[in-house]
Design a protein around this motif. Sequence first.
Motif, PDB file in Angstrom:
ATOM      1  N   TRP A   1       0.841  -1.200   0.000  1.00 50.38           N
ATOM      2  CA  TRP A   1       0.000   0.000   0.000  1.00 50.38           C
ATOM      3  C   TRP A   1       0.882   1.259   0.000  1.00 50.38           C
ATOM      4  CZ3 TRP A   1      -4.679   1.491  -1.090  1.00 50.38           C
ATOM      5  CH2 TRP A   1      -5.204   2.665  -0.551  1.00 50.38           C
ATOM      6  N   GLU A   2       1.957   1.225   0.793  1.00 49.03           N
ATOM      7  CA  GLU A   2       2.845   2.379   0.904  1.00 49.03           C
ATOM      8  C   GLU A   2       3.533   2.685  -0.424  1.00 49.03           C
ATOM      9  OE1 GLU A   2       1.759   0.802   4.627  1.00 49.03           O
ATOM     10  OE2 GLU A   2       2.807  -0.233   2.971  1.00 49.03           O
ATOM     11  N   TYR A   3       3.915   1.635  -1.169  1.00 45.52           N
ATOM     12  CA  TYR A   3       4.573   1.839  -2.455  1.00 45.52           C
ATOM     13  C   TYR A   3       3.614   2.491  -3.452  1.00 45.52           C
ATOM     14  CZ  TYR A   3       7.316   0.959  -6.669  1.00 45.52           C
ATOM     15  OH  TYR A   3       8.029   1.118  -7.844  1.00 45.52           O
ATOM     16  N   TYR A   4       2.384   2.018  -3.473  1.00 48.18           N
ATOM     17  CA  TYR A   4       1.401   2.596  -4.392  1.00 48.18           C
ATOM     18  C   TYR A   4       1.181   4.072  -4.104  1.00 48.18           C
ATOM     19  CZ  TYR A   4      -0.173  -1.468  -7.053  1.00 48.18           C
ATOM     20  OH  TYR A   4      -0.252  -2.511  -7.938  1.00 48.18           O
ATOM     21  N   LEU A   5       1.106   4.427  -2.823  1.00 50.94           N
ATOM     22  CA  LEU A   5       0.900   5.830  -2.460  1.00 50.94           C
ATOM     23  C   LEU A   5       2.098   6.674  -2.899  1.00 50.94           C
ATOM     24  CD1 LEU A   5      -0.638   5.518   1.127  1.00 50.94           C
ATOM     25  CD2 LEU A   5      -1.820   5.818  -1.055  1.00 50.94           C
ATOM     26  N   ARG A   6       3.302   6.158  -2.694  1.00 51.49           N
ATOM     27  CA  ARG A   6       4.506   6.896  -3.086  1.00 51.49           C
ATOM     28  C   ARG A   6       4.603   7.008  -4.603  1.00 51.49           C
ATOM     29  NH1 ARG A   6      10.306   6.114  -3.558  1.00 51.49           N
ATOM     30  NH2 ARG A   6      10.139   3.847  -3.413  1.00 51.49           N
ATOM     31  N   TYR A   7       4.217   5.943  -5.306  1.00 50.08           N
ATOM     32  CA  TYR A   7       4.262   5.964  -6.764  1.00 50.08           C
ATOM     33  C   TYR A   7       3.351   7.061  -7.319  1.00 50.08           C
ATOM     34  CZ  TYR A   7       4.011   4.358 -11.606  1.00 50.08           C
ATOM     35  OH  TYR A   7       4.068   4.288 -12.974  1.00 50.08           O
ATOM     36  N   LEU A   8       2.131   7.139  -6.792  1.00 46.04           N
ATOM     37  CA  LEU A   8       1.187   8.154  -7.263  1.00 46.04           C
ATOM     38  C   LEU A   8       1.722   9.562  -7.040  1.00 46.04           C
ATOM     39  CD1 LEU A   8      -2.205   6.615  -6.104  1.00 46.04           C
ATOM     40  CD2 LEU A   8      -1.448   6.949  -8.459  1.00 46.04           C
ATOM     41  N   LYS A   9       2.375   9.758  -5.920  1.00 48.53           N
ATOM     42  CA  LYS A   9       2.895  11.078  -5.583  1.00 48.53           C
ATOM     43  C   LYS A   9       4.104  11.458  -6.430  1.00 48.53           C
ATOM     44  CE  LYS A   9       4.775  13.793  -1.743  1.00 48.53           C
ATOM     45  NZ  LYS A   9       5.148  13.789  -0.302  1.00 48.53           N
ATOM     46  N   GLU A  10       5.089  10.545  -6.522  1.00 46.56           N
ATOM     47  CA  GLU A  10       6.354  10.888  -7.160  1.00 46.56           C
ATOM     48  C   GLU A  10       6.310  10.846  -8.686  1.00 46.56           C
ATOM     49  OE1 GLU A  10       9.716   8.834  -5.515  1.00 46.56           O
ATOM     50  OE2 GLU A  10       8.978   9.033  -3.458  1.00 46.56           O
ATOM     51  N   SER A  11       5.419  10.045  -9.237  1.00 44.61           N
ATOM     52  CA  SER A  11       5.356   9.943 -10.696  1.00 44.61           C
ATOM     53  C   SER A  11       4.576  11.093 -11.326  1.00 44.61           C
ATOM     54  CB  SER A  11       4.725   8.613 -11.111  1.00 44.61           C
ATOM     55  OG  SER A  11       3.369   8.552 -10.701  1.00 44.61           O
ATOM     56  N   SER A  12       3.945  11.918 -10.504  1.00 45.39           N
ATOM     57  CA  SER A  12       3.088  12.984 -11.028  1.00 45.39           C
ATOM     58  C   SER A  12       3.869  14.130 -11.652  1.00 45.39           C
ATOM     59  CB  SER A  12       2.196  13.532  -9.911  1.00 45.39           C
ATOM     60  OG  SER A  12       2.978  14.135  -8.894  1.00 45.39           O
ATOM     61  N   SER A  13       5.180  14.179 -11.399  1.00 42.68           N
ATOM     62  CA  SER A  13       5.972  15.305 -11.893  1.00 42.68           C
ATOM     63  C   SER A  13       6.065  15.342 -13.417  1.00 42.68           C
ATOM     64  CB  SER A  13       7.378  15.258 -11.295  1.00 42.68           C
ATOM     65  OG  SER A  13       8.029  14.044 -11.632  1.00 42.68           O
TER      66      SER A  13
ATOM     67  N   PHE B   1      -9.006   8.087  -6.032  1.00 41.88           N
ATOM     68  CA  PHE B   1      -9.149   9.451  -5.517  1.00 41.88           C
ATOM     69  C   PHE B   1      -7.798  10.165  -5.506  1.00 41.88           C
ATOM     70  CE2 PHE B   1      -8.693  12.301  -1.882  1.00 41.88           C
ATOM     71  CZ  PHE B   1      -9.696  13.228  -2.126  1.00 41.88           C
ATOM     72  N   LEU B   2      -6.763   9.487  -5.007  1.00 42.66           N
ATOM     73  CA  LEU B   2      -5.447  10.101  -4.940  1.00 42.66           C
ATOM     74  C   LEU B   2      -4.872  10.351  -6.333  1.00 42.66           C
ATOM     75  CD1 LEU B   2      -3.907   8.073  -1.974  1.00 42.66           C
ATOM     76  CD2 LEU B   2      -4.709  10.446  -1.948  1.00 42.66           C
ATOM     77  N   GLY B   3      -5.153   9.426  -7.256  1.00 50.31           N
ATOM     78  CA  GLY B   3      -4.690   9.616  -8.625  1.00 50.31           C
ATOM     79  C   GLY B   3      -5.329  10.834  -9.267  1.00 50.31           C
ATOM     80  N   TYR B   4      -6.635  10.975  -9.121  1.00 49.30           N
ATOM     81  CA  TYR B   4      -7.329  12.127  -9.688  1.00 49.30           C
ATOM     82  C   TYR B   4      -6.921  13.420  -8.981  1.00 49.30           C
ATOM     83  CZ  TYR B   4     -10.355   8.788 -12.109  1.00 49.30           C
ATOM     84  OH  TYR B   4     -10.834   7.793 -12.917  1.00 49.30           O
ATOM     85  N   LYS B   5      -6.704  13.326  -7.668  1.00 49.33           N
ATOM     86  CA  LYS B   5      -6.261  14.498  -6.912  1.00 49.33           C
ATOM     87  C   LYS B   5      -4.895  14.965  -7.424  1.00 49.33           C
ATOM     88  CE  LYS B   5      -5.080  16.065  -2.242  1.00 49.33           C
ATOM     89  NZ  LYS B   5      -4.964  15.665  -0.814  1.00 49.33           N
ATOM     90  N   THR B   6      -4.006  14.011  -7.659  1.00 48.55           N
ATOM     91  CA  THR B   6      -2.681  14.340  -8.182  1.00 48.55           C
ATOM     92  C   THR B   6      -2.784  15.024  -9.533  1.00 48.55           C
ATOM     93  OG1 THR B   6      -1.667  12.486  -7.009  1.00 48.55           O
ATOM     94  CG2 THR B   6      -0.476  13.373  -8.893  1.00 48.55           C
TER      95      THR B   6
END
Length: 357
Positions: A231-243, A304-309
Amino acid sequence: MKVGVSIVICTYNGAKLLPETLRHIALQQVRADVPWEVIVVDNASTDATARVVKEEWQKHQNPVRFSLLHQPKPGLTFARELGYAHAQYDYILLCDDDNWLSPNYVNLAFDVMEENPNIGVLGGYGDLVYEEEPPFFATQLRLFANGHQAPGSGKVAKNTVYGAGCVLRKSAYDHLFRMGYKPILTDRLASALSSGGDYEICYALALLGYDIWYDERLTFQHYMVKERQTWEYYLRYLKESSSCFEVLDAYNILINQGSRSVLTFNYRFLKGFLYYLQEISRVTLKKATLDPSSEEGKINTLLFLGYKTRLLGYRKYFKVKENFVQLLHFKNEKLVPKVNPKEDSFFSAQKLSHKVL
């Protein structure tokens, strides 16, 4: 440019993954009329990657030309550029250190590229295999390179394919370089999860008129270590790949959506923002009815986090517009190569500055 296939494997701390990847490459059933080679680029690894590569390849006694290079500058884009510089063949097969190519991959890649000279990048079909049984939510969301990339084999309408297992036409990339092109993204950087460099190259070549292609016969397995299923990896992936969005959105609006002015860019940009605003509203309403610890709740949370990003990315309007204007200028003004193709190119310069281990 010599006709043949250069397999380029870029790796950062891949000592654990590379033995199986190299074994599948050594077992390639390549016809005698298909020239090929293998190049491994160690991208500033801090583990035993170099030693493992040498030891594992020697086990297989495969006579094909083999090179181990070291790129001390972190970043997948830089590692790939070094691999391109040393590749002696026109068709560069980008095999990630966790990709297991099917036995006929090199033959098929060669044949498809030969039969379709306007292909800039050719993508294949990745099938995920897991070190451990993944959680349900990990099997429902497509965050990694796998699955079909188009309804069928042929030219891809979206003008992108994922980098894992893809084949790049080196002469097309060299053409791009001679025109003054410089990629904006560095792609994967050490252990960071930045991404998008593969899509950027696809878009850039499409901008020049090359086709981006998919062939479902090109199959490989994409090995997923257990650390990438948390779960933690998925959350980090969504955050860091958004750049990457500020770059890729500019390409998408220009190439796929056909914008040719800042006015139409503004319209397409606003339309995209409204789409993701609608999607995040939908999953937000659903979120209120779900247990966040349930599998369905976790899937909805990731959506939700993906769309938020994506929505947060729309705050970078001025940066996306700046990239769009630069790309539009490149398309309109830079279609004539800046240097003589017969002169030393970027690739020969790279060869002089790196030592083959």
